[in-house]
Write a protein that holds these residues in place. Structure first.
Motif, PDB file in Angstrom:
ATOM      1  N   VAL A   1       0.978  -1.123   0.105  1.00 45.92           N
ATOM      2  CA  VAL A   1      -0.016  -0.059   0.071  1.00 45.92           C
ATOM      3  C   VAL A   1       0.672   1.089  -0.045  1.00 45.92           C
ATOM      4  O   VAL A   1       0.764   2.069  -0.695  1.00 45.92           O
ATOM      5  CB  VAL A   1      -0.946   0.259   1.292  1.00 45.92           C
ATOM      6  N   ARG A   2       1.910   1.146   1.003  1.00 42.81           N
ATOM      7  CA  ARG A   2       2.640   2.194   0.708  1.00 42.81           C
ATOM      8  C   ARG A   2       3.519   2.570  -0.521  1.00 42.81           C
ATOM      9  O   ARG A   2       3.871   3.644  -0.916  1.00 42.81           O
ATOM     10  CB  ARG A   2       3.706   2.315   2.138  1.00 42.81           C
ATOM     11  N   GLN A   3       4.048   1.532  -1.088  1.00 42.53           N
ATOM     12  CA  GLN A   3       4.638   1.275  -2.271  1.00 42.53           C
ATOM     13  C   GLN A   3       3.653   2.059  -3.282  1.00 42.53           C
ATOM     14  O   GLN A   3       4.173   2.965  -4.078  1.00 42.53           O
ATOM     15  CB  GLN A   3       4.984   0.252  -2.653  1.00 42.53           C
ATOM     16  N   THR A   4       2.551   1.896  -3.116  1.00 44.12           N
ATOM     17  CA  THR A   4       1.350   2.421  -4.399  1.00 44.12           C
ATOM     18  C   THR A   4       1.308   4.020  -4.091  1.00 44.12           C
ATOM     19  O   THR A   4       1.402   4.829  -4.740  1.00 44.12           O
ATOM     20  CB  THR A   4       0.172   1.605  -4.043  1.00 44.12           C
ATOM     21  N   LEU A   5       1.073   4.412  -2.683  1.00 40.71           N
ATOM     22  CA  LEU A   5       0.943   5.977  -2.386  1.00 40.71           C
ATOM     23  C   LEU A   5       2.138   6.662  -2.513  1.00 40.71           C
ATOM     24  O   LEU A   5       2.325   7.744  -3.220  1.00 40.71           O
ATOM     25  CB  LEU A   5       0.866   5.876  -0.689  1.00 40.71           C
ATOM     26  N   SER A   6       3.587   6.085  -2.489  1.00 44.66           N
ATOM     27  CA  SER A   6       4.649   6.565  -2.871  1.00 44.66           C
ATOM     28  C   SER A   6       4.900   6.749  -4.258  1.00 44.66           C
ATOM     29  O   SER A   6       5.411   7.890  -4.743  1.00 44.66           O
ATOM     30  CB  SER A   6       5.759   5.751  -2.273  1.00 44.66           C
TER      31      SER A   6
ATOM     32  N   ALA B   1      -0.081   1.564 -15.494  1.00 47.69           N
ATOM     33  CA  ALA B   1       1.058   1.923 -15.484  1.00 47.69           C
ATOM     34  C   ALA B   1       1.634   1.721 -13.905  1.00 47.69           C
ATOM     35  O   ALA B   1       2.658   1.638 -13.648  1.00 47.69           O
ATOM     36  CB  ALA B   1       1.001   3.627 -15.316  1.00 47.69           C
ATOM     37  N   LEU B   2       0.577   1.875 -13.055  1.00 47.85           N
ATOM     38  CA  LEU B   2       0.811   1.184 -11.657  1.00 47.85           C
ATOM     39  C   LEU B   2       1.439  -0.175 -11.553  1.00 47.85           C
ATOM     40  O   LEU B   2       2.236  -0.504 -10.423  1.00 47.85           O
ATOM     41  CB  LEU B   2      -0.370   1.643 -10.648  1.00 47.85           C
ATOM     42  N   GLU B   3       0.866  -0.932 -12.225  1.00 45.97           N
ATOM     43  CA  GLU B   3       1.358  -2.500 -12.142  1.00 45.97           C
ATOM     44  C   GLU B   3       2.714  -2.437 -12.722  1.00 45.97           C
ATOM     45  O   GLU B   3       3.290  -3.652 -11.931  1.00 45.97           O
ATOM     46  CB  GLU B   3       0.451  -3.159 -13.295  1.00 45.97           C
TER      47      GLU B   3
ATOM     48  N   ASN C   1       0.504  -9.217 -11.364  1.00 47.09           N
ATOM     49  CA  ASN C   1      -0.109  -8.544 -12.447  1.00 47.09           C
ATOM     50  C   ASN C   1       0.752  -8.786 -13.562  1.00 47.09           C
ATOM     51  O   ASN C   1       1.984  -9.272 -13.730  1.00 47.09           O
ATOM     52  CB  ASN C   1      -0.426  -7.175 -12.402  1.00 47.09           C
ATOM     53  N   SER C   2       0.384  -8.401 -14.879  1.00 46.75           N
ATOM     54  CA  SER C   2       0.970  -8.633 -16.382  1.00 46.75           C
ATOM     55  C   SER C   2       2.435  -8.187 -16.133  1.00 46.75           C
ATOM     56  O   SER C   2       3.360  -8.736 -16.665  1.00 46.75           O
ATOM     57  CB  SER C   2       0.063  -8.333 -17.604  1.00 46.75           C
ATOM     58  N   ALA C   3       2.667  -6.990 -15.928  1.00 46.52           N
ATOM     59  CA  ALA C   3       3.924  -6.179 -15.783  1.00 46.52           C
ATOM     60  C   ALA C   3       4.818  -6.860 -15.053  1.00 46.52           C
ATOM     61  O   ALA C   3       5.962  -7.049 -15.311  1.00 46.52           O
ATOM     62  CB  ALA C   3       3.621  -4.816 -15.655  1.00 46.52           C
ATOM     63  N   GLN C   4       4.214  -7.227 -13.829  1.00 47.45           N
ATOM     64  CA  GLN C   4       5.339  -7.800 -12.802  1.00 47.45           C
ATOM     65  C   GLN C   4       5.781  -9.168 -13.431  1.00 47.45           C
ATOM     66  O   GLN C   4       6.910  -9.638 -13.195  1.00 47.45           O
ATOM     67  CB  GLN C   4       4.945  -8.021 -11.548  1.00 47.45           C
ATOM     68  N   ARG C   5       4.687 -10.013 -13.868  1.00 47.56           N
ATOM     69  CA  ARG C   5       4.965 -11.206 -14.420  1.00 47.56           C
ATOM     70  C   ARG C   5       6.018 -11.110 -15.575  1.00 47.56           C
ATOM     71  O   ARG C   5       7.047 -12.095 -15.792  1.00 47.56           O
ATOM     72  CB  ARG C   5       3.836 -11.986 -14.655  1.00 47.56           C
ATOM     73  N   LEU C   6       5.650 -10.400 -16.566  1.00 49.86           N
ATOM     74  CA  LEU C   6       6.793 -10.180 -17.645  1.00 49.86           C
ATOM     75  C   LEU C   6       7.946  -9.745 -17.251  1.00 49.86           C
ATOM     76  O   LEU C   6       8.913 -10.313 -17.884  1.00 49.86           O
ATOM     77  CB  LEU C   6       5.949  -9.366 -18.641  1.00 49.86           C
TER      78      LEU C   6
ATOM     79  N   ARG D   1      -7.095  -6.869  -7.638  1.00 46.32           N
ATOM     80  CA  ARG D   1      -6.753  -6.666  -6.248  1.00 46.32           C
ATOM     81  C   ARG D   1      -6.089  -5.026  -6.098  1.00 46.32           C
ATOM     82  O   ARG D   1      -6.494  -4.321  -5.119  1.00 46.32           O
ATOM     83  CB  ARG D   1      -5.852  -7.443  -5.842  1.00 46.32           C
ATOM     84  N   LEU D   2      -5.302  -4.746  -7.161  1.00 49.48           N
ATOM     85  CA  LEU D   2      -4.809  -3.331  -7.191  1.00 49.48           C
ATOM     86  C   LEU D   2      -5.955  -2.223  -7.165  1.00 49.48           C
ATOM     87  O   LEU D   2      -5.939  -1.195  -6.353  1.00 49.48           O
ATOM     88  CB  LEU D   2      -3.929  -2.844  -8.246  1.00 49.48           C
ATOM     89  N   GLU D   3      -6.966  -2.550  -8.112  1.00 52.08           N
ATOM     90  CA  GLU D   3      -8.219  -1.719  -8.157  1.00 52.08           C
ATOM     91  C   GLU D   3      -9.066  -1.600  -6.926  1.00 52.08           C
ATOM     92  O   GLU D   3      -9.492  -0.671  -6.631  1.00 52.08           O
ATOM     93  CB  GLU D   3      -9.070  -2.102  -9.453  1.00 52.08           C
ATOM     94  N   THR D   4      -9.235  -2.810  -6.380  1.00 51.43           N
ATOM     95  CA  THR D   4     -10.038  -2.786  -4.991  1.00 51.43           C
ATOM     96  C   THR D   4      -9.259  -1.904  -4.207  1.00 51.43           C
ATOM     97  O   THR D   4      -9.867  -1.190  -3.349  1.00 51.43           O
ATOM     98  CB  THR D   4     -10.102  -3.974  -4.579  1.00 51.43           C
ATOM     99  N   MET D   5      -8.018  -2.031  -4.041  1.00 45.76           N
ATOM    100  CA  MET D   5      -7.176  -1.295  -2.925  1.00 45.76           C
ATOM    101  C   MET D   5      -7.393   0.152  -3.043  1.00 45.76           C
ATOM    102  O   MET D   5      -7.419   1.116  -2.286  1.00 45.76           O
ATOM    103  CB  MET D   5      -5.622  -1.611  -3.017  1.00 45.76           C
TER     104      MET D   5
END
Length: 731
Positions: A375-380, A393-395, A665-670, A404-408
Motif C-alpha cells: 500500500v505504501r509503495q502504491t502511495l509513494s 502504469a501502476l502495475e 499482474n501482467s507487468a510484474q510477471r513479464l 486486487r490493485l483496483e480494489t485497494m
C-alpha cells in the motif's frame, strides 16, 4: 395530513404497484413503519428483512408520496442489473418513471441526465461503479446530492467490509450521505446482514444525521424446504440433475461456482433434452436479457448461473434453487436460495456439495487487503509521479494483480488517501493509517464463514435454523421442513445410463488458450523495451488445454497434478491420451492443420491469428523446475505418439536456474520472465533446419506470459507458428 390519510394514500399506491384493485392491497405494519419513517419523519433507516418481505414496495410507495409533496427524485444504488430491469417495470405500474444508469446502457446516459434535470424522472437506479467514475462523481453526483428526495441503498451489506460481499464502490456513498440536503430521508435495505454488519451500516448511515432507525425482522422463510444431497463426484451430480430436474416444481435456478461448470452443466442438460440457459459473467448483455425473460415466462426449466445472476432476480413463483457446488459463505448461500418461494407456498432448495469446492474457494479467495508495504509503495509511486497514473502504469511498480490493485485504490479513495481523476489516480497527501487489526479480523471472518459452510453440509440440526443463526436472527428455531427436521426427501439415486452419459461429457477434454497480443503498459519504466502490439511474426498462436482448473470435469482431475505440493512424476497415461485427443480435435477444427481443412480456416486460432500453419514439424518443451518429469514426459509422449521429433527444451537462465513467477499482474510477471529463457544452440539448429510450426508444451498457463515469451524466442530463432498445448488453464 394525519397518519390515517397518509396510510390510505400509501395503500392506494401499493395497489397500483402490484396491480391489485383499489382497497385490496395494504402495507403490512412493518412496511408502513418504514414508509412513515421516511415520508413523515424524514429519517435515515436500515431495513434488514428476509427476501420477499417487500423492501422495494417500501421505497416505491415512499417515492410516490414524496414526489407528490414536491420532493426531488429518488436515487436507488443497486449492484443488480437484473433487479434494475424488474424494478423499472414494477415502478411503471404505479405511474413512477424510473430510469437506470449502468454499464449496460451507456448510450442512454445523456438522455437520462437530461430527464433528471427537467424533473421528468421519478427514480434513478445507479450501479455502485457509476458512483466512482470520474465524470459521474464530479459532475452528476453533486447535482443529485443537492436535488435528491430519497436515497435508497439496496443490498446495503455491500457497504461494510465485515459483510460477505463487500464492494469498495459502495463506500463512495459516504460522501453522498454527507452532501445530501438536510432532511432528505435515506433507506438502506438488505436481507443478509448479521449483527456486526447491521451495526456498521447503521453507523455509516447515521453520519451527520443522528442515529439511524434499524428495522430488523425475522428471517424465517416458511416456503423453503432445505436439503443436502451428497454424491460421490461431479459426474454423479450432473447425472442427478438430469434425472431429477423434471421432478422439481416449476422453473428455477441452478447455481455453480465457476463459469466453466455452468457451461458444462448447461451443455449436458441440453443434450438430455432440457430447455436450460447459461447465465455467467461471460454472457453477453443481450443474451442475459433473453435468459431472464425466458425464465420469467417459464420458457426454460432453469438458468444455470454463477453469482453473476446475483441476488436481484425477481421471480416470485421461482420453484427451486439447486447449488451444484457449495458457496463459501452460509450468508451468501441464504441470499441466493432466497430467490425461491417468494410468491408460492412451497419451493425446494438443494445443495449438492463437491470435493472440489474448497479448491475453488482457495483459488478465488485472494481478496484480502494487501500488506502495508505494498500500500505504501502504491502511495509513494502516486506521490512521486507528478501526474495521474493509470492502473496499468501502476502495475509496473506495484506487485499486485489488477483486480486486487483496483480494489485497494477504491478503498484508499474513500479513505481520502488517493483520488480518481482523468487519466488515472493521484495521491492526495492526506495522512492514512493502515488498519492491520481490522484487515486481519476480516480475513478471519472469511475463514469462519467457510467453516460454517462445511458445518451446514454436515449438521444434523435444522438447516434453516442454522442459516438464521449465521445471520444473528434471535428468533431462529427448527423449521420442521428441511431434510434434518422431516427426513430426507430428495432421492440420491442415478441410473447407470445417465451416469455413463455424464462421465462421457466430463471426460471430453479441450479448452482454448488465448494468446497475448499486446505487451503490458509500463514495461520501459522497468527497463524492458517492450511496448504496444507484439509483432505478428513474434506472437504465440492460439492453443489448446485439456481443461480449466475451475471446471468440474478435467479441472477435478488436473488439480491434484498441479497443486504446489503435488509430487512430480511422469504424465499419467489417461492424461497423455487426452492430450493426444485434444490435438486430434484441434487439427480438424477451423484453424487446425489437418490435410483437407479449408485454407481459409488454416490460421491458428482463426480470425486475427498471426499467420497460416500446417502440421507441426516438432515438439518443444517449456523447462520446469517444479514438475520437470511431468512436462518432459508429456512433451516426449506427444512427440512419440504423433511421430514428431522432440526438438528439445528452452533453457532457464534465472539466477537460481528457474523461471518461477508469482501470481501477480501482467507487468510484474513479464518483468520476472524477461531474460529467464534462452534457446540452446542445439534447439536453435533444429528450428532452423525444420523451419515450420512447432508445438510448445507446458503443464499450466495462468496469465499467458510464459507462453508469449517462449514463443517470441522460438520465432526469433527461426520457428514457424508456435502452437501451445498445456494441461490446464487457470480460471
Amino acid at each position: 395530513m394525519d397518519d390515517v390519510e397518509l396510510r390510505s394514500e400509501a395503500d392506494t399506491i401499493l395497489a397500483e404497484l402490484v396491480g391489485a384493485p383499489r382497497g385490496e392491497a395494504r402495507l403490512r405494519e412493518d412496511q408502513w413503519q418504514a414508509v412513515a419513517a421516511l415520508v413523515k419523519e424524514r429519517r435515515r433507516a436500515l431495513v434488514v428483512q428476509r427476501t420477499g418481505w417487500g423492501k422495494s414496495a417500501v421505497y416505491f410507495v415512499a417515492t410516490a408520496l414524496l414526489r407528490r409533496r414536491g420532493c426531488g427524485p429518488t436515487v436507488i444504488v443497486s449492484p443488480l442489473l437484473a433487479l434494475m430491469r424488474n424494478q423499472v417495470e414494477a415502478a411503471a405500474r404505479a405511474g413512477i418513471q424510473a430510469r437506470t444508469v449502468n454499464s449496460a446502457n451507456p448510450e442512454e446516459w445523456g438522455t437520462v441526465y437530461e430527464e433528471i434535470e427537467r424533473g421528468a424522472t421519478d427514480v434513478l437506479l445507479v450501479s455502485p461503479e457509476r458512483l466512482n467514475s470520474v465524470d459521474f462523481r464530479d459532475q452528476v453526483l453533486p447535482r443529485l446530492a443537492a436535488t435528491t428526495g430519497l436515497l435508497v441503498v439496496d443490498e446495503a451489506h455491500c457497504i461494510s467490509d465485515w459483510g460477505h460481499d463487500f464492494r469498495p464502490d459502495y463506500r463512495r456513498l459516504r460522501s453522498m450521505l454527507t452532501d445530501l440536503a438536510p432532511g432528505v430521508p435515506v433507506l438502506a435495505t438488505t436481507a443478509t446482514a448479521n449483527a456486526r454488519v447491521t451495526a456498521d451500516v447503521a453507523e455509516q448511515l447515521g453520519t451527520g444525521a443522528g442515529e439511524a432507525l434499524v428495522l430488523r425482522g425475522p428471517l424465517e422463510r416458511e416456503s423453503l424446504r432445505l436439503g443436502v444431497v451428497r454424491l460421490p463426484d461431479a459426474a454423479h451430480r450432473l447425472a442427478w440433475l438430469a434425472e431429477h430436474l423434471d421432478g422439481l416444481t416449476g422453473s428455477g435456478i441452478i447455481y455453480t461456482l465457476t463459469v466453466a461448470a455452468a457451461e458444462e452443466a448447461t451443455a449436458f442438460l441440453r443434450q438430455r433434452g432440457f430447455p436450460v440457459a447459461s447465465y455467467t459473467g461471460r454472457t453477453e448483455n443481450a443474451d442475459r436479457l433473453q435468459a431472464e425473460t425466458d425464465l420469467q415466462e417459464n420458457r426454460v426449466k432453469a438458468l444455470v448461473a454463477t453469482s453473476a445472476l446475483g441476488m436481484g432476480f425477481d421471480k416470485p413463483d421461482l420453484g427451486f434453487v439447486v447449488h451444484l457446488g457449495s458457496p463459501s459463505s452460509p450468508i451468501a448461500y441464504y441470499q441466493q436460495v432466497g430467490r425461491a418461494g417468494r410468491g408460492v407456498e412451497h419451493a425446494d432448495v438443494l445443495l449438492l456439495p463437491g470435493k472440489e469446492d474448497e479448491a475453488i474457494w482457495r483459488y478465488f479467495a485472494d481478496t484480502a487487503f494487501p500488506p502495508e508495504e505494498q500500500v505504501r509503495q502504491t502511495l509513494s509511486a502516486l506521490a512521486g509521479a507528478g501526474r495521474p497514473l493509470s492502473v496499468p502504469a501502476l502495475e509496473a511498480v506495484v506487485d499486485l494483480r489488477r483486480t486486487r490493485l483496483e480494489t485497494m485504490l477504491k478503498v484508499l479513495d474513500v479513505d481520502g488517501a488517493v483520488k480518481r481523476v482523468k487519466g488515472g489516480w493521484t495521491a492526495t497527501g492526506a495522512e492514512w493509517l493502515y488498519d492491520a487489526e481490522r484487515y486481519a479480523w476480516v480475513a478471519r471472518q472469511r475463514a469462519a464463514e467457510q467453516q460454517a459452510m462445511r458445518d451446514y453440509v454436515s449438521t444434523a440440526g435444522c438447516r434453516m435454523e442454522f442459516l438464521r443463526r449465521q445471520l444473528d436472527d434471535e428468533g431462529a428455531a427448527p423449521c420442521g421442513r428441511c431434510d434434518n427436521c422431516a427426513g430426507a426427501w430428495a432421492d440420491s439415486s442415478v441410473s447407470r445410463e445417465t451416469l455413463t452419459g455424464a462421465v462421457k461429457e466430463l471426460d471430453r477434454p479441450g479448452a482454448e488458450v488465448e494468446p497475448r497480443r499486446m505487451w503490458p503498459t509500463g514495461m520501459p519504466a522497468l527497463g524492458i523495451d517492450l511496448k504496444g502490439r507484439i509483432p505478428v511474426k513474434e506472437q504465440c498462436s492460439a492453443g489448446r488445454a485439456l481443461g480449466r482448473l475451475s471446471d468440474i470435469g478435467w479441472g477435478n482431475r488436473l488439480r491434484p497434478l498441479l497443486t504446489g505440493n503435488a509430487p512430480d512424476g511422469p504424465v499419467p497415461d489417461d492424461v497423455l491420451r487426452a492430450a493426444v485427443a485434444v490435438l486430434a480435435d484441434w487439427s480438424r477444427s477451423p484453424g487446425g492443420w489437418a490435410p483437407g481443412a479449408p485454407e481459409s480456416a488454416k490460421t491458428p486460432g482463426g480470425t486475427g491469428a498471426p499467420d497460416a500453419t500446417g502440421r507441426p514439424v516438432g515438439v518443444v518443451a517449456v523447462p520446469s523446475t517444479v514438475r520437470p518429469q511431468l512436462v518432459g514426459s508429456l512433451a516426449r509422449g506427444i512427440a512419440d505418439i504423433g511421430r514428431l521429433p522432440f526438438l528439445g527444451s528452452l533453457s532457464c537462465t534465472g539466477p537460481d536456474g528457474t523461471h518461477a513467477v508469482r501470481r501477480s499482474n501482467s507487468a510484474q510477471r513479464l518483468a520476472a520472465l524477461s531474460g529467464s529463457f534462452t534457446v540452446p544452440e542445439d534447439l536453435a539448429d533444429a528450428l532452423a533446419a525444420t523451419a515450420g510450426p512447432v508445438l510448445l508444451v507446458d503443464d499450466f498457463t495462468d496469465s499467458g506470459w510464459t507462453l508469449a515469451v517462449a514463443a517470441r524466442l522460438l520465432r526469433r530463432a527461426g520457428a514457424g507458428p508456435v502452437l501451445p498445448l498445456v494441461l490446464a488453464v487457470a480460471g
